[in-house]
Design an enzyme around this catalytic site. Sequence first.
Site, PDB file in Angstrom:
ATOM      1  N   SER A   1       2.049  -3.471   8.026  1.00 56.06           N
ATOM      2  CA  SER A   1       0.899  -3.354   7.139  1.00 56.06           C
ATOM      3  C   SER A   1      -0.193  -2.464   7.732  1.00 56.06           C
ATOM      4  CB  SER A   1       0.330  -4.742   6.847  1.00 56.06           C
ATOM      5  OG  SER A   1      -0.764  -4.653   5.979  1.00 56.06           O
TER       6      SER A   1
ATOM      7  N   HIS B   1       0.822  -1.222   0.000  1.00 59.74           N
ATOM      8  CA  HIS B   1       0.000   0.000   0.000  1.00 59.74           C
ATOM      9  C   HIS B   1       0.852   1.266   0.000  1.00 59.74           C
ATOM     10  CE1 HIS B   1       0.403  -0.218   4.492  1.00 59.74           C
ATOM     11  NE2 HIS B   1       0.327   1.094   4.382  1.00 59.74           N
TER      12      HIS B   1
ATOM     13  N   ASP C   1      -0.124  -7.462   1.029  1.00 56.19           N
ATOM     14  CA  ASP C   1       0.377  -6.106   1.221  1.00 56.19           C
ATOM     15  C   ASP C   1       1.897  -6.153   1.120  1.00 56.19           C
ATOM     16  OD1 ASP C   1       0.486  -3.413   1.682  1.00 56.19           O
ATOM     17  OD2 ASP C   1      -0.092  -3.516   3.792  1.00 56.19           O
TER      18      ASP C   1
ATOM     19  N   GLY D   1       2.377   6.385   9.030  1.00 52.29           N
ATOM     20  CA  GLY D   1       3.717   6.788   8.616  1.00 52.29           C
ATOM     21  C   GLY D   1       4.762   5.719   8.903  1.00 52.29           C
TER      22      GLY D   1
ATOM     23  N   SER E   1       4.220   2.509   7.990  1.00 50.06           N
ATOM     24  CA  SER E   1       3.962   1.439   7.023  1.00 50.06           C
ATOM     25  C   SER E   1       5.210   1.050   6.251  1.00 50.06           C
ATOM     26  CB  SER E   1       2.892   1.869   6.019  1.00 50.06           C
ATOM     27  OG  SER E   1       1.651   1.958   6.644  1.00 50.06           O
TER      28      SER E   1
END
Length: 173
Positions: free
Chosen positions: A137, A12, A39, A119, A121
């Site tokens: 994720s 993502h 992801d 932030g 991720s």
Amino acid sequence: QGATKGFVTAGHCGVAGESIWMDGAPIGHIVASEFPVADRAWVAIGDQHEVLPLVTNYAGGFYFVRGSYESYHTSVVCRSGYKTGYQCGFVNAKNVTVNVGGNGPVYGLTQTTACAGFGDSGGGWIDVGEQAQGVTSASNIPAGSPHNCGMFGAMTWFQPVNPILEQYGLTLV
């Protein structure tokens, strides 16, 4: 035939073909990305950049990555993230399905009691044996919150690293 250098991150975080920048300069591009359902993404970087088997603790130190042996239930795992730094917790569920960001289900995630904020991720996870575990994720701390890692009941989910490596035919440094 030479190997392509790069790193893995959350799907993502970007789409295939997108440039990746660091300190105001392009360093590479996303070769492949999947989100939702999985992801995961693979970023190739230029020859002028070096890939090191390290995870930062955001306090001036690093942990070596010595492999990718999957931790078991109740193991201590730690994550490195841009927004909230280095945070640890316990693995409390595996093969979990989460609706990440309201975009649809992501399957096969590992659930932990570590916290993460918007932030973080794509940041790396490692266990106390210095084994790579995955990439961040999702978190139950809502976007726009003060990212309070002291929040009771914090949970963060990561996409395990071995399925990412297998999907893209990659090998850890």
